[in-house]
Design an enzyme around this catalytic site. Structure first.
Site, PDB file in Angstrom:
ATOM      1  N   LYS A 121     -22.399  51.257  48.575  1.00 27.74           N
ATOM      2  CA  LYS A 121     -21.124  50.659  48.151  1.00 27.74           C
ATOM      3  C   LYS A 121     -20.724  51.324  46.847  1.00 27.74           C
ATOM      4  CE  LYS A 121     -18.207  47.387  49.387  1.00 27.74           C
ATOM      5  NZ  LYS A 121     -17.854  46.851  50.715  1.00 27.74           N
ATOM      6  N   ASP A 161     -12.242  49.073  50.815  1.00 28.58           N
ATOM      7  CA  ASP A 161     -12.618  47.675  50.544  1.00 28.58           C
ATOM      8  C   ASP A 161     -11.443  47.115  49.733  1.00 28.58           C
ATOM      9  OD1 ASP A 161     -15.048  45.684  50.686  1.00 28.58           O
ATOM     10  OD2 ASP A 161     -14.419  45.542  48.614  1.00 28.58           O
TER      11      ASP A 161
HETATM   12  P1  NDP Z   1      -7.601  43.795  50.318  1.00 29.59           P
HETATM   13  O1  NDP Z   1      -7.532  44.408  48.993  1.00 29.59           O
HETATM   14  O2  NDP Z   1      -6.811  44.378  51.441  1.00 29.59           O
HETATM   15  O3  NDP Z   1      -7.205  42.232  50.227  1.00 29.59           O
HETATM   16  C1  NDP Z   1      -7.904  41.363  49.415  1.00 29.59           C
HETATM   17  C2  NDP Z   1      -7.189  40.016  49.402  1.00 29.59           C
HETATM   18  O4  NDP Z   1      -7.969  39.082  48.676  1.00 29.59           O
HETATM   19  C3  NDP Z   1      -5.843  40.082  48.716  1.00 29.59           C
HETATM   20  O5  NDP Z   1      -5.022  39.090  49.280  1.00 29.59           O
HETATM   21  C4  NDP Z   1      -6.212  39.750  47.265  1.00 29.59           C
HETATM   22  O6  NDP Z   1      -5.143  39.227  46.503  1.00 29.59           O
HETATM   23  C5  NDP Z   1      -7.289  38.710  47.468  1.00 29.59           C
HETATM   24  N1  NDP Z   1      -8.237  38.740  46.356  1.00 29.59           N
HETATM   25  C6  NDP Z   1      -8.993  39.788  45.946  1.00 29.59           C
HETATM   26  N2  NDP Z   1      -9.723  39.472  44.879  1.00 29.59           N
HETATM   27  C7  NDP Z   1      -9.420  38.202  44.598  1.00 29.59           C
HETATM   28  C8  NDP Z   1      -9.845  37.314  43.600  1.00 29.59           C
HETATM   29  N3  NDP Z   1     -10.747  37.678  42.658  1.00 29.59           N
HETATM   30  N4  NDP Z   1      -9.332  36.055  43.619  1.00 29.59           N
HETATM   31  C9  NDP Z   1      -8.434  35.692  44.569  1.00 29.59           C
HETATM   32  N5  NDP Z   1      -7.985  36.509  45.546  1.00 29.59           N
HETATM   33  C10 NDP Z   1      -8.466  37.733  45.557  1.00 29.59           C
HETATM   34  O7  NDP Z   1      -9.157  43.737  50.695  1.00 29.59           O
HETATM   35  P2  NDP Z   1      -9.842  43.530  52.112  1.00 29.59           P
HETATM   36  O8  NDP Z   1      -9.008  42.644  52.967  1.00 29.59           O
HETATM   37  O9  NDP Z   1     -10.230  44.860  52.612  1.00 29.59           O
HETATM   38  O10 NDP Z   1     -11.188  42.780  51.694  1.00 29.59           O
HETATM   39  C11 NDP Z   1     -11.302  41.351  51.633  1.00 29.59           C
HETATM   40  C12 NDP Z   1     -12.762  40.959  51.712  1.00 29.59           C
HETATM   41  O11 NDP Z   1     -13.325  41.443  52.950  1.00 29.59           O
HETATM   42  C13 NDP Z   1     -13.674  41.508  50.608  1.00 29.59           C
HETATM   43  O12 NDP Z   1     -14.688  40.570  50.349  1.00 29.59           O
HETATM   44  C14 NDP Z   1     -14.291  42.749  51.267  1.00 29.59           C
HETATM   45  O13 NDP Z   1     -15.511  43.111  50.662  1.00 29.59           O
HETATM   46  C15 NDP Z   1     -14.496  42.216  52.673  1.00 29.59           C
HETATM   47  N6  NDP Z   1     -14.654  43.236  53.706  1.00 29.59           N
HETATM   48  C16 NDP Z   1     -13.689  44.170  53.926  1.00 29.59           C
HETATM   49  C17 NDP Z   1     -13.850  45.109  54.926  1.00 29.59           C
HETATM   50  C18 NDP Z   1     -12.769  46.051  55.295  1.00 29.59           C
HETATM   51  O14 NDP Z   1     -12.915  46.717  56.336  1.00 29.59           O
HETATM   52  N7  NDP Z   1     -11.690  46.181  54.545  1.00 29.59           N
HETATM   53  C19 NDP Z   1     -15.099  45.176  55.719  1.00 29.59           C
HETATM   54  C20 NDP Z   1     -16.012  44.076  55.461  1.00 29.59           C
HETATM   55  C21 NDP Z   1     -15.793  43.183  54.470  1.00 29.59           C
HETATM   56  P3  NDP Z   1      -4.168  40.216  45.696  1.00 29.59           P
HETATM   57  O15 NDP Z   1      -3.211  40.776  46.710  1.00 29.59           O
HETATM   58  O16 NDP Z   1      -3.507  39.335  44.687  1.00 29.59           O
HETATM   59  O17 NDP Z   1      -5.032  41.260  45.069  1.00 29.59           O
END
Ligand code: NDP
Length: 448
Positions: A121, A161
């Site tokens: 990571k 991510d």
């Molecule tokens: P994105 O950046 O596309 O979206 C993240 C979302 O979560 C956004 O809506 C963001 O809000 C919100 N968010 C992020 N950090 C915070 C925080 N500290 N407090 C509140 N809201 C928050 O990321 P992903 O959708 O790719 O990832 C989401 C989760 O899924 C993570 O835990 C990631 O590790 C996990 N994941 C992702 C994979 C992937 O293929 N993308 C694979 C496996 C797991 P805002 O728009 O305001 O930033």
């Protein structure tokens, strides 16, 4: 010294890493008791220590010609079963402890997929919010200039991510290609025209919903006519909602870091198209949804509140898809009290340990992220295969493979939990199953 004491005394500030290791260590106690050779080979002490940690300076120039400096990381955690594989996160909260927890989880997740991928990571404390396209490009190029020395299609294959989507992968791939003068599958999540796989953007969200459907199927039930709470509105949340709608469930919530939306009538395909355009093209805030659809309610984040009201609505299923530790013990109690009986984690480690304990105690069908969100890295693995063979599979082919992989992960977790005397405990199932695969490989490879 006990392994947990060891990691805490060595790196006292890495709270999330301690949390992730504690959960795995608790699950695998019976495995160590039945297999003393793991103890005598010190597998635990070796598996918690990254094979390599790379930290570097990322200097870049903003639009006002100021020189800015961020910190870049890559944790190469374990390569016993394949090249390091895992995403890159760009978010101001990124630090070594958070990336070590994510890399550690990734090792077991990747083992569960049955594909040959080790765990890693990386990322940066860079905040993409409010940056221009040119600033994002200059940052990505500087980040990749250093990272390119350490990765490669047979060594370490990063993906996206939080904060790293198609745009950032494009800028980083472009820079890698330029520096190395080669076109290889060094990153996954690539655009379709330049080596990407169909269904990769959808894979994590779809996979978390497939996993929920598998858990329900054990009791002969389906997602049809259920109501679902979803958090986040990024890549994972969007495609979880898309698959939920397709399978007849009604998503009633979603969020971003500023607040959440409750839409009593539910998100449909048309409203989802609005969310995708809002978050992926305009990079806007979810509050705009309530302006477009007045029947929905927007609730801003209250930093003084002791729980997140998103989790306090009547529903059948919950899909946390935002970030780690977003469900505290009170949120977990609200989830249970509101009638939710399926929790499938799209995010990594979104539920705090007391919440996990409560779900298990209340016999909620609870799927931890390392099992439920493994669809993303699985299709990344399929992207690597297509790149190596220089072919592209159809959407149906990739989606069918994803479905089969999620079905197999579910069965593996279910069977393992049963075998170790904790039926339907998917936490134990995932941890034990992932651990034994990696530990056996480490035994075979000797002390390296
Ligand atoms: P994105 O950046 O596309 O979206 C993240 C979302 O979560 C956004 O809506 C963001 O809000 C919100 N968010 C992020 N950090 C915070 C925080 N500290 N407090 C509140 N809201 C928050 O990321 P992903 O959708 O790719 O990832 C989401 C989760 O899924 C993570 O835990 C990631 O590790 C996990 N994941 C992702 C994979 C992937 O293929 N993308 C694979 C496996 C797991 P805002 O728009 O305001 O930033």
């Amino acid at each position: 010294m006990d392994i947990l004491d060891l990691i805490k005394s060595r790196d006292p500030n890495e709270r999330e890493f301690h949390q992730a290791v504690t959960e795995v260590v608790e699950s695998i106690k019976p495995v160590l008791d039945r297999n003393p050779h793991y103890r005598s080979a010190n597998i635990l002490e070796r598996i918690v220590e990254p094979e390599r940690v790379i930290m570097f300076r990322v200097p870049w120039v903003d639009d006002d010609n100021n020189i800015r400096v961020n910190r870049g990381f890559r944790i190469e955690m374990n390569s016993a079963i394949g090249p390091y594989k895992g995403g890159l996160r760009f978010h101001p909260s990124v630090n070594l402890g958070i990336l070590k927890f994510l890399a550690f989880e990734q090792v077991f997740k990747n083992a569960l997929t049955s594909l040959p991928m080790g765990g890693g990571k990386g990322g940066s404390d860079f905040d993409p919010k409010g940056k221009s396209n040119m600033e994002i490009m200059r940052f990505c190029q500087s980040f990749m200039t250093e990272l390119s020395r350490h990765i490669g299609p047979n060594t370490d294959v990063p993906a996206g991510d939080i904060g790293v989507g198609a745009r950032e992968i494009g800028f980083m791939f472009g820079q890698y290609k330029r520096l190395r003068n080669e076109f290889t599958g060094v990153l996954t999540g690539k655009g379709l025209d330049w080596g990407g796989s169909l269904v990769r953007p959808e894979a994590t969200g779809y996979g978390a919903v497939y996993f929920a459907a598998e858990m329900l199927a054990v009791d002969g039930r389906t997602l049809k006519d259920t109501r679902s709470l979803v958090s986040g509105s990024g890549n994972v949340a969007q495609y979880a909602m898309e698959k939920l709608i397709e399978l007849g469930s009604i998503p009633v919530t979603f969020s971003d870091s500023s607040g959440y939306i409750y839409d009593e009538k539910g998100v449909d395909q048309e409203k989802l198209a609005f969310i995708k355009e809002l978050k992926n093209v305009r990079f806007g805030r979810v509050s705009e949804y309530a302006e477009e659809y007045p029947e929905a309610v927007y609730v801003p984040v209250d930093p003084t509140a002791d729980c997140n009201p998103l989790w306090n609505h009547k529903a059948d299923c919950a899909f946390p898809c935002a970030t780690q530790n977003e469900i505290n013990p009170k949120d977990a109690a609200n989830i249970v009290a509101n009638g939710v009986n399926v929790v499938s984690e799209g995010a990594n480690m979104p539920t705090m340990p007391e919440g996990v304990d409560l779900f298990i105690q209340e016999k909620i069908m609870y799927a931890p992220g390392k099992a439920a969100n493994a669809g993303g890295v699985s299709v990344s693995g399929l992207e690597m295969s297509q790149n190596s063979m220089r072919i592209s599979w159809s959407r149906e082919e990739v989606d069918n493979r994803l479905r089969v992989i999620m079905k197999n992960i579910h069965k593996r977790c279910l069977d393992t939990a049963q075998y170790y005397g904790t039926p339907r405990n998917y936490v134990n199932g995932a941890n034990i199953s992932g651990f034994t695969k990696v530990a056996d490989a480490m035994m075979d490879l000797g002390v390296v």
